[in-house]
Design a protein around this motif. Structure first.
Motif, PDB file in Angstrom:
ATOM      1  N   ASP A 112       0.806  -1.234   0.000  1.00  0.00           N
ATOM      2  CA  ASP A 112       0.000   0.000   0.000  1.00  0.00           C
ATOM      3  C   ASP A 112       0.834   1.278   0.000  1.00  0.00           C
ATOM      4  OD1 ASP A 112      -2.206  -1.544  -0.023  1.00  0.00           O
ATOM      5  OD2 ASP A 112      -2.716  -1.303   2.091  1.00  0.00           O
ATOM      6  N   VAL A 113       1.954   1.250   0.687  1.00  0.00           N
ATOM      7  CA  VAL A 113       2.736   2.491   0.844  1.00  0.00           C
ATOM      8  C   VAL A 113       3.905   2.555  -0.144  1.00  0.00           C
ATOM      9  CG1 VAL A 113       4.109   3.868   2.475  1.00  0.00           C
ATOM     10  CG2 VAL A 113       2.080   2.601   3.277  1.00  0.00           C
ATOM     11  N   LYS A 114       4.570   1.438  -0.300  1.00  0.00           N
ATOM     12  CA  LYS A 114       5.789   1.480  -1.109  1.00  0.00           C
ATOM     13  C   LYS A 114       5.524   1.213  -2.602  1.00  0.00           C
ATOM     14  CE  LYS A 114      10.488  -0.378  -0.685  1.00  0.00           C
ATOM     15  NZ  LYS A 114      11.255   0.852  -0.629  1.00  0.00           N
ATOM     16  N   LEU A 115       4.673   0.229  -2.884  1.00  0.00           N
ATOM     17  CA  LEU A 115       4.502  -0.162  -4.278  1.00  0.00           C
ATOM     18  C   LEU A 115       3.341   0.548  -4.989  1.00  0.00           C
ATOM     19  CD1 LEU A 115       5.087  -4.033  -4.001  1.00  0.00           C
ATOM     20  CD2 LEU A 115       6.748  -2.236  -4.495  1.00  0.00           C
ATOM     21  N   ALA A 116       2.201   0.614  -4.321  1.00  0.00           N
ATOM     22  CA  ALA A 116       0.989   1.121  -4.991  1.00  0.00           C
ATOM     23  C   ALA A 116       1.156   2.515  -5.597  1.00  0.00           C
ATOM     24  CB  ALA A 116      -0.194   1.085  -4.025  1.00  0.00           C
ATOM     25  N   PRO A 117       1.854   3.445  -4.924  1.00  0.00           N
ATOM     26  CA  PRO A 117       2.003   4.774  -5.541  1.00  0.00           C
ATOM     27  C   PRO A 117       2.893   4.763  -6.781  1.00  0.00           C
ATOM     28  CG  PRO A 117       2.459   4.849  -3.174  1.00  0.00           C
ATOM     29  CD  PRO A 117       2.420   3.410  -3.564  1.00  0.00           C
ATOM     30  N   ARG A 118       3.734   3.749  -6.900  1.00  0.00           N
ATOM     31  CA  ARG A 118       4.720   3.762  -7.987  1.00  0.00           C
ATOM     32  C   ARG A 118       4.367   2.849  -9.154  1.00  0.00           C
ATOM     33  NH1 ARG A 118      10.642   2.532  -6.131  1.00  0.00           N
ATOM     34  NH2 ARG A 118       9.785   1.324  -4.415  1.00  0.00           N
ATOM     35  N   TYR A 119       3.677   1.740  -8.855  1.00  0.00           N
ATOM     36  CA  TYR A 119       3.461   0.715  -9.877  1.00  0.00           C
ATOM     37  C   TYR A 119       1.992   0.328  -9.973  1.00  0.00           C
ATOM     38  CZ  TYR A 119       8.447   0.221  -8.820  1.00  0.00           C
ATOM     39  OH  TYR A 119       9.764   0.473  -8.598  1.00  0.00           O
ATOM     40  N   ARG A 120       1.569  -0.069 -11.188  1.00  0.00           N
ATOM     41  CA  ARG A 120       0.188  -0.521 -11.380  1.00  0.00           C
ATOM     42  C   ARG A 120       0.097  -2.035 -11.491  1.00  0.00           C
ATOM     43  NH1 ARG A 120      -2.651   3.724 -11.994  1.00  0.00           N
ATOM     44  NH2 ARG A 120      -4.535   2.690 -12.677  1.00  0.00           N
ATOM     45  N   ASN A 121       0.987  -2.616 -12.263  1.00  0.00           N
ATOM     46  CA  ASN A 121       0.916  -4.047 -12.545  1.00  0.00           C
ATOM     47  C   ASN A 121       2.037  -4.774 -11.781  1.00  0.00           C
ATOM     48  OD1 ASN A 121       0.289  -6.486 -13.726  1.00  0.00           O
ATOM     49  ND2 ASN A 121       1.079  -5.967 -15.749  1.00  0.00           N
ATOM     50  N   ILE A 122       1.708  -5.177 -10.566  1.00  0.00           N
ATOM     51  CA  ILE A 122       2.712  -5.737  -9.650  1.00  0.00           C
ATOM     52  C   ILE A 122       2.610  -7.262  -9.671  1.00  0.00           C
ATOM     53  CG2 ILE A 122       3.420  -5.847  -7.213  1.00  0.00           C
ATOM     54  CD1 ILE A 122       1.845  -3.057  -6.970  1.00  0.00           C
ATOM     55  N   TRP A 123       3.735  -7.927  -9.915  1.00  0.00           N
ATOM     56  CA  TRP A 123       3.708  -9.389  -9.987  1.00  0.00           C
ATOM     57  C   TRP A 123       4.474 -10.019  -8.829  1.00  0.00           C
ATOM     58  CZ3 TRP A 123       2.940 -13.018 -14.501  1.00  0.00           C
ATOM     59  CH2 TRP A 123       1.836 -12.588 -15.237  1.00  0.00           C
TER      60      TRP A 123
END
Ligand SMILES: NC(=O)c1ccc[n+]([C@@H]2O[C@H](COP(=O)([O-])OP(=O)(O)OC[C@H]3O[C@@H](n4cnc5c(N)ncnc54)[C@H](OP(=O)(O)O)[C@@H]3O)[C@@H](O)[C@H]2O)c1
Length: 190
Positions: A112-123
């Motif tokens: 929620d804090v580290k990835l979501a603001p930067r990436y849309r398609n997270i695998w």
């Protein structure tokens, strides 16, 4: 609750794993020849071109993996190119490729804090231990499970025994000429 719940246009976490027919993702000796397609051809199946595969991979913004999967990926030859990758580990690691960063701590905060603001398609690409934890925390939006046409007999269990019953929604099935089958599911809706 996943980071994208209630906001389908938001970032999504896709868990992708390749499993044997009997539900293993790795052999005891960690050998990976079982992932090669030496089996018979399934005539009704599809095959994808290198261009299609490359376009698919290009759409992935970030990989997340556990430290054991990371170690194995380094041994085999890094398969994630220059796409950003986050390795979850409590250990100290020597400096790695520029695209790799290490994360230690709460997994919901990671998403929620580290990835979501930067990436849309997270695998999320494994292994069993990390995927199980992501599932327990409700952090997975989609599961793509590729079934290899092979029985392994023993090894590392897919998800290592998920703790709760949960019905996922089948979204797509693709059967390939090499006998592999790809199943896509979306997370249960509340
Ligand atoms: N068939 C497939 O699709 C596939 C995909 C991926 C991997 N694999 C195979 O699976 C094996 C590795 O899987 P694995 O289950 O043993 O290990 P893993 O999930 O790759 O890594 C587990 C490690 O991640 C770290 N970690 C940190 N925080 C965690 C948390 N909250 N929850 C869980 N892990 C956390 C810990 O490392 P620290 O001790 O460093 O803190 C833990 O030991 C390898 O053989 C790999 O080749 C197969």
């Amino acid at each position: 609750m996943s980071s994208s719940e209630g906001n389908r246009k938001g970032p999504s976490v896709t868990l992708h794993m390749v499993s044997s027919l009997d539900g293993f993702i790795a052999k005891k000796d960690n050998s990976v020849s079982w992932l090669d397609s030496a089996g018979s051809v399934y005539e009704a199946g599809v095959s994808i071109s290198e261009e299609e595969a490359a376009a698919f991979v290009k759409a992935i913004d970030c990989y997340v993996l556990g430290s054991r999967t990371y170690e194995h990926a380094l041994e085999l030859g890094w398969p994630y190119g220059d796409t950003p990758a986050v390795v979850v580990s409590s250990r100290k690691w020597p400096p790695a490729r520029n695209s790799v960063e290490f994360y230690s701590g709460d997994l919901k905060t990671l998403v929620d804090v580290k990835l979501a603001p930067r990436y849309r398609n997270i695998w999320l690409v494994g292994g069993a231990m990390l995927c199980r934890r992501f599932l327990e925390l409700g952090l997975v939006d989609e599961i793509i499970l590729t079934i290899a046409p092979v029985l392994l007999g023993e090894g590392l269990r897919l998800f290592g025994g998920s703790p709760t019953e949960e019905r996922w929604n089948l979204k797509n099935v693709v059967a390939y000429r090499n006998g592999f089958v790809e199943l896509s599911y979306s997370a249960p809706t509340a």
